[in-house]
Design a protein around this motif. Structure first.
Motif, mmCIF file in Angstrom:
data_model
loop_
_atom_site.group_PDB
_atom_site.id
_atom_site.type_symbol
_atom_site.label_atom_id
_atom_site.label_comp_id
_atom_site.label_asym_id
_atom_site.label_seq_id
_atom_site.Cartn_x
_atom_site.Cartn_y
_atom_site.Cartn_z
ATOM 1 N N MET A 2 3.718 1.992 0.732
ATOM 2 C CA MET A 2 2.473 1.381 1.219
ATOM 3 C C MET A 2 1.635 0.853 0.059
ATOM 4 O O MET A 2 1.061 -0.224 0.156
ATOM 5 C CB MET A 2 1.679 2.382 2.061
ATOM 6 N N GLU A 3 1.567 1.605 -1.037
ATOM 7 C CA GLU A 3 0.783 1.177 -2.200
ATOM 8 C C GLU A 3 1.305 -0.130 -2.790
ATOM 9 O O GLU A 3 0.544 -0.913 -3.341
ATOM 10 C CB GLU A 3 0.800 2.266 -3.280
ATOM 11 N N ARG A 4 2.595 -0.354 -2.670
ATOM 12 C CA ARG A 4 3.204 -1.549 -3.260
ATOM 13 C C ARG A 4 3.471 -2.638 -2.224
ATOM 14 O O ARG A 4 4.242 -3.562 -2.471
ATOM 15 C CB ARG A 4 4.488 -1.155 -3.976
ATOM 16 N N GLN A 5 2.845 -2.528 -1.065
ATOM 17 C CA GLN A 5 2.981 -3.485 0.035
ATOM 18 C C GLN A 5 4.429 -3.715 0.459
ATOM 19 O O GLN A 5 4.817 -4.813 0.845
ATOM 20 C CB GLN A 5 2.325 -4.836 -0.317
ATOM 21 N N LEU A 6 5.234 -2.664 0.406
ATOM 22 C CA LEU A 6 6.607 -2.734 0.893
ATOM 23 C C LEU A 6 6.689 -2.311 2.354
ATOM 24 O O LEU A 6 7.755 -2.377 2.961
ATOM 25 C CB LEU A 6 7.529 -1.862 0.036
ATOM 26 N N MET A 7 5.571 -1.880 2.885
ATOM 27 C CA MET A 7 5.438 -1.609 4.314
ATOM 28 C C MET A 7 3.957 -1.665 4.646
ATOM 29 O O MET A 7 3.111 -1.612 3.754
ATOM 30 C CB MET A 7 6.045 -0.257 4.701
ATOM 31 N N ALA A 8 3.666 -1.820 5.909
ATOM 32 C CA ALA A 8 2.274 -1.914 6.335
ATOM 33 C C ALA A 8 1.559 -0.591 6.074
ATOM 34 O O ALA A 8 2.149 0.484 6.207
ATOM 35 C CB ALA A 8 2.205 -2.246 7.821
ATOM 36 N N ASN A 9 0.304 -0.687 5.679
ATOM 37 C CA ASN A 9 -0.497 0.526 5.486
ATOM 38 C C ASN A 9 -0.753 1.168 6.838
ATOM 39 O O ASN A 9 -1.210 0.507 7.768
ATOM 40 C CB ASN A 9 -1.831 0.197 4.820
#
Length: 93
Positions: A63-70
């Protein structure tokens, strides 16, 4: 041949699923977290409950690296682990 008969029908427009589809970690930004999680699974005989802390850390990395939605971790099934963290921290005055 049956497809030739459907010229008048609307075209299908695919859409991504609401959850479960996210970019792959092509640059290995979270691979260390993934490896720790996989190691824990192997060590515990693939008992995923024993590795929830590591699973949570892996999802936080993604999530921190925008690899999935927060998403709130509570919605991902980690409410009890978050409550434990907040109880372990001393209150600041």
């Amino acid at each position: 041949m049956s497809t030739a008969m459907n010229f008048g029908s609307k075209s299908f427009k695919p859409r991504p699923p609401d959850k479960g589809a996210f970019p792959l970690d092509h640059f290995g930004e979270c691979s260390a977290f993934k490896e720790r999680f996989m190691e824990c699974l192997r060590d515990s005989g693939y008992e995923s409950g024993a590795c929830r802390q590591r699973a949570m850390a892996y999802l936080e990395c993604r999530m921190e690296r925008q690899l999935m939605a927060n998403e709130p971790l509570e919605k991902l099934g980690f409410k009890d682990l978050i409550d434990e963290k907040s109880q372990a921290k001393p209150e600041k005055l």
